[in-house]
Design an enzyme around this catalytic site. Sequence first.
Site, short mmCIF file in Angstrom:
data_model
loop_
_atom_site.label_atom_id
_atom_site.label_comp_id
_atom_site.label_asym_id
_atom_site.label_seq_id
_atom_site.Cartn_x
_atom_site.Cartn_y
_atom_site.Cartn_z
N ARG A 176 -5.96 6.08 -7.36
CA ARG A 176 -5.79 7.53 -7.34
C ARG A 176 -5.74 8.09 -8.76
O ARG A 176 -6.38 9.12 -9.06
CB ARG A 176 -4.51 7.88 -6.58
CG ARG A 176 -4.53 7.47 -5.12
CD ARG A 176 -3.16 7.48 -4.48
NE ARG A 176 -2.59 8.82 -4.46
CZ ARG A 176 -1.34 9.08 -4.12
NH1 ARG A 176 -0.51 8.08 -3.80
NH2 ARG A 176 -0.90 10.32 -4.10
N THR A 233 -1.74 5.42 2.45
CA THR A 233 -2.97 4.63 2.34
C THR A 233 -3.02 3.66 3.51
O THR A 233 -2.02 3.01 3.83
CB THR A 233 -3.00 3.85 1.02
OG1 THR A 233 -3.01 4.79 -0.07
CG2 THR A 233 -4.25 2.98 0.92
N LEU A 287 0.86 -1.18 0.00
CA LEU A 287 0.00 0.00 0.00
C LEU A 287 0.89 1.23 0.00
O LEU A 287 2.00 1.20 0.54
CB LEU A 287 -0.90 0.02 1.24
CG LEU A 287 -1.89 -1.14 1.41
CD1 LEU A 287 -2.62 -1.01 2.75
CD2 LEU A 287 -2.88 -1.20 0.26
N ASP A 288 0.41 2.33 -0.58
CA ASP A 288 1.15 3.58 -0.52
C ASP A 288 1.38 3.98 0.93
O ASP A 288 0.61 3.60 1.83
CB ASP A 288 0.37 4.70 -1.22
CG ASP A 288 0.23 4.49 -2.71
OD1 ASP A 288 1.00 3.69 -3.27
OD2 ASP A 288 -0.66 5.12 -3.31
N LYS A 289 2.39 4.79 1.15
CA LYS A 289 2.74 5.23 2.50
C LYS A 289 1.52 5.78 3.24
O LYS A 289 1.30 5.46 4.41
CB LYS A 289 3.82 6.31 2.41
CG LYS A 289 4.15 6.99 3.73
CD LYS A 289 5.16 8.11 3.54
CE LYS A 289 5.40 8.86 4.83
NZ LYS A 289 6.36 9.99 4.64
#
Length: 329
Positions: free
Chosen positions: A251, A146, A142-144
């Site tokens: 996104r 998220t 996951l993104d930082k």
Amino acid sequence: MSDGEVREDVIPPGEGSERLDRALARLWPDLSRSRLQALIREGQVTLDAAPAGDPSAKVVGGQRVAVTVPAPRPAEPEPEARDLAVAYEDDDLIVIDKPAGLVVHPGAGNDSGTLVNALLAHCGASLSGIGGVARPGIVHRLDKDTTGLMVVAKTDLAHQDLSAQFADHGRTGPLERAYLALVWGVPDPANGTIDAALARSERNREKIAVVREGRGRHAITHYRTEDVLGAREAVGLVRCQLETGRTHQIRVHLAHRGHPLLGDAVYGAAFLTKANRLEPEARQALADLGRQALHAALLGFRHPRSGETLRFESPPPADMARLIAALTP
């Protein structure tokens, strides 16, 4: 030159001369200009078989260029104790609920303080080396900023099986991933599928962009509008189901449709003024969030050893829940 991947090509014809670093960036758009400039200064680039040490040196069409991209040297992350929200754990795998601000694995500028560091401390030797030294146990990420559910492998068997399930994207198995997102405006149609290829932006290497099919990686996002929030400014509460798992996929896809995520400074910068039209409580809640409003709310998969289908759900974290409440009429 040092060992690594050697790339060779000829500077394409152009209008007069241009900078060496700019010409190389056109030849190899997967390498950033700053990376190419560093390689030139490090002696990793030759021009007509002679070392080229100046990124601003002028080149013309027809000159032969070669660049050596050194092989990455994975660092061994150190265990670092950290409280983890564990949704499930057994001898083969662990499911965690990742908080905002936590980078998944070490990388440039993030040598410590990552989820991998915390997992090495939590799982001990069982995690070491599974799936590689730099990213032990990681099969997806996951993104930082998220939040939400992630599964990490603790054995080779689990890593191989889970990696295959994620590569299959649930087409033939029970893998299921769903996210909750808050977006500016209301998608039209309210429910649908976004099928648009993605690739790294040629204008900004830090961003992902929608590109023509064949130029990027195939990407499909299914979405469903679950609620319409906001009093002065419409905000959609959207549930997204991934059929593929590309970097920044949700996104970028939603921004491409004109509905970027609230708080997304990268893909929703043009919508920042909309925050000023929110009710004061919602405006403050969005400022407190300080990140994109995206949460991995559902994760389902087949257990690599037992074959049982496991399914986990996670409610939005407190900061996102407060924003939803403040937006609810």
